[in-house]
Design an enzyme around this catalytic site. Sequence first.
Site, PDB file in Angstrom:
ATOM      1  N   ASP A   9       0.849  -1.189   0.000  1.00 15.57           N
ATOM      2  CA  ASP A   9       0.000   0.000   0.000  1.00 15.57           C
ATOM      3  C   ASP A   9       0.888   1.243   0.000  1.00 15.57           C
ATOM      4  OD1 ASP A   9      -2.063   1.772   0.217  1.00 15.57           O
ATOM      5  OD2 ASP A   9      -2.751   1.112   2.185  1.00 15.57           O
ATOM      6  N   ASP A 104      -3.301   2.492  -5.769  1.00 17.65           N
ATOM      7  CA  ASP A 104      -2.166   2.569  -4.850  1.00 17.65           C
ATOM      8  C   ASP A 104      -1.925   1.336  -3.991  1.00 17.65           C
ATOM      9  OD1 ASP A 104      -4.491   2.913  -3.425  1.00 17.65           O
ATOM     10  OD2 ASP A 104      -3.735   4.547  -2.173  1.00 17.65           O
ATOM     11  N   GLU A 105      -2.582   0.243  -4.272  1.00 16.53           N
ATOM     12  CA  GLU A 105      -2.333  -0.958  -3.481  1.00 16.53           C
ATOM     13  C   GLU A 105      -2.555  -2.208  -4.313  1.00 16.53           C
ATOM     14  OE1 GLU A 105      -5.134  -1.862  -0.262  1.00 16.53           O
ATOM     15  OE2 GLU A 105      -6.419  -0.249  -0.995  1.00 16.53           O
TER      16      GLU A 105
END
Length: 285
Positions: A9, A104-105
């Site tokens: 993350d 984003d992860e």
Amino acid sequence: MARCIFHLDLDAFFASVEQVRNPRLKGKPVVVGGDPNRRGVVSSASYEARPFGIHAAMPLSQARRLCPQAIFLPVDIARYQEASERFMKILSQFSPVIEPLGLDEAYLDVSQYWQPYRSPAGMARAIKERIRGELGLTVSVGIATCKVVAKIASDLRKPDGLVEIAPGKEGEFLAPLPASRLPGVGQKTAQALKEIGLTTIGELAASPRERIMKTFGATGLVLHNYARGIDPREVEEPGEAKSISRQVTFARDTLDQRFLESSLQELCRDVCLSLRAIRKQAGAV
């Protein structure tokens, strides 16, 4: 051989990308979301802004009151998508078994791929170094035998964290954490658990399965398994989306009409941006 799952993350993604683009912003409170003089909500806040109480989905006007010296920037989705693509490309070079979760992860199954690095943690450090060196960003990593434990682990030592849970230690790791740490346990579910005397993940795990299912139905079985560190889900590339949605859980219940409208406006804008990115249009709302 036990599975080895990473959850990765990127830390304060939008705000961090802006700090990389403009190094003069490093060390300063940065809020991404737009003009605080107009209606809107915070999309991302740098870690320098968070001690002031600023968080995602907060009205921009409130963020400005909490931190007048904060630097407010508009959302630049094209730049964030570019950084996300580079992030995912780096991950794919460590394992082809990747499941992106938004920009984003991602989950990464490294069960067959960590051995050249001597340990899963060694591989995680190599990934972190690549991301820092090539993108200028930090990423928090959780390592476990299943998705749910890896995701919880990645969130514990942000920013730039690395938490590894050894096989067989899942229950011990989860037990003292609040039940709200479990994916799927929002405000209402946490309150319902509290009403039957369960506030920690360990208490949930120790409670009879039938009792949890009586209160929560089929969802209760999933939560009970998660609380015991049981999650058989595979890391797999998502199929074509049938719908696009955004949601947010507020820190507290509210009837503030302006706040609700601005939050809804931001969620709708995010959905529209996602539709445009894949050249689709909505058939229904």
